[in-house]
Motif scaffolding. Structure first.
Motif, mmCIF file in Angstrom:
data_model
loop_
_atom_site.group_PDB
_atom_site.id
_atom_site.type_symbol
_atom_site.label_atom_id
_atom_site.label_comp_id
_atom_site.label_asym_id
_atom_site.label_seq_id
_atom_site.Cartn_x
_atom_site.Cartn_y
_atom_site.Cartn_z
ATOM 1 N N HIS A 1 0.843 -1.204 0.000
ATOM 2 C CA HIS A 1 0.000 0.000 0.000
ATOM 3 C C HIS A 1 0.883 1.262 0.000
ATOM 4 O O HIS A 1 0.603 2.223 -0.718
ATOM 5 C CB HIS A 1 -0.906 -0.027 1.234
ATOM 6 N N GLY A 2 1.930 1.256 0.808
ATOM 7 C CA GLY A 2 2.844 2.396 0.873
ATOM 8 C C GLY A 2 3.592 2.626 -0.431
ATOM 9 O O GLY A 2 3.879 3.760 -0.813
ATOM 10 N N ILE B 1 2.623 7.894 -6.028
ATOM 11 C CA ILE B 1 1.703 8.996 -6.310
ATOM 12 C C ILE B 1 2.212 10.296 -5.693
ATOM 13 O O ILE B 1 2.286 11.337 -6.355
ATOM 14 C CB ILE B 1 0.285 8.658 -5.801
ATOM 15 N N GLU B 2 2.578 10.253 -4.410
ATOM 16 C CA GLU B 2 3.080 11.448 -3.733
ATOM 17 C C GLU B 2 4.417 11.899 -4.309
ATOM 18 O O GLU B 2 4.683 13.097 -4.419
ATOM 19 C CB GLU B 2 3.216 11.180 -2.238
ATOM 20 N N VAL C 1 2.442 2.105 -3.486
ATOM 21 C CA VAL C 1 1.529 2.771 -4.419
ATOM 22 C C VAL C 1 1.392 4.251 -4.059
ATOM 23 O O VAL C 1 1.536 5.134 -4.913
ATOM 24 C CB VAL C 1 0.145 2.071 -4.406
ATOM 25 N N HIS C 2 1.151 4.537 -2.779
ATOM 26 C CA HIS C 2 0.981 5.933 -2.368
ATOM 27 C C HIS C 2 2.287 6.717 -2.447
ATOM 28 O O HIS C 2 2.276 7.923 -2.708
ATOM 29 C CB HIS C 2 0.374 5.995 -0.965
#
Length: 175
Positions: free
Chosen positions: A28-29, A35-36, A31-32
């Motif tokens: 999950h981290g 994006i960030e 993917v984020h």
């Protein structure tokens, strides 16, 4: 019944939950983080190009002034302006590949240093600040001034204030 219940699995139950949570959180981290990271890279890249565009405009303006004044090409200010524009032209216009050995932070520091040297030579304070004075201009552009006969004369374009100057209300950059 003894075969269905394994007491050994209870001993490592907490570690099993920890490992499962870690793997899911890591995915999950990832993917984020992408994006960030892209959003931050876009914002910082825009700031960098905005600063470079300011330096380029500054250098081009002074080069055109030097050409109009027919100053010699041996002049220090002309040399600094020319070198500044050459260094900006070397700055990569696309994302460099892994094979490209351009040291972007080093080149950016050199461009800033050259800009400051040019400003020092010209006697100009090196700054990258802008303030939106269009609001002041809009407020006073419609005001007409009448002379002693009551005839309208030239309009005041900008207010002359006797008080201390206002703080910069617009967007401020620093370097």
């Amino acid at each position: 019944m003894d075969e269905a219940f394994d007491i050994e699995s209870l001993v490592h139950l907490e570690q099993t939950f920890y490992e499962t949570g870690f793997e899911e959180g890591f995915a999950h981290g990832r993917v984020h983080g992408l994006i960030e990271g892209r959003a931050l890279g876009r914002a910082k890249g825009f700031e960098m190009w905005e600063e470079l565009a300011f330096y380029e405009g500054f250098g081009l303006m002074w080069m055109s002034i030097f050409e109009k004044q027919a100053r010699g090409s041996d002049d220090r200010a002309t040399n600094h302006a020319r070198r500044l524009l050459e260094m900006i032209a070397q700055f990569p216009r696309v994302n460099p590949s892994a094979a490209d050995e351009t040291d972007i932070p080093k080149l950016f520091r050199q461009i800033r240093s050259r800009y400051k040297a040019l400003c020092s030579t010209l006697g100009v304070r090196p700054t990258l600040r802008y303030s939106d004075r269009s609001q002041d201009r809009d407020e006073t552009a419609d005001a007409t001034v009448a002379d002693s006969d009551g005839q309208p004369t030239a309009k005041n374009i900008w207010k002359v204030e006797e008080a201390a100057p206002r703080a910069v209300t617009g967007h401020a950059f620093d370097f």
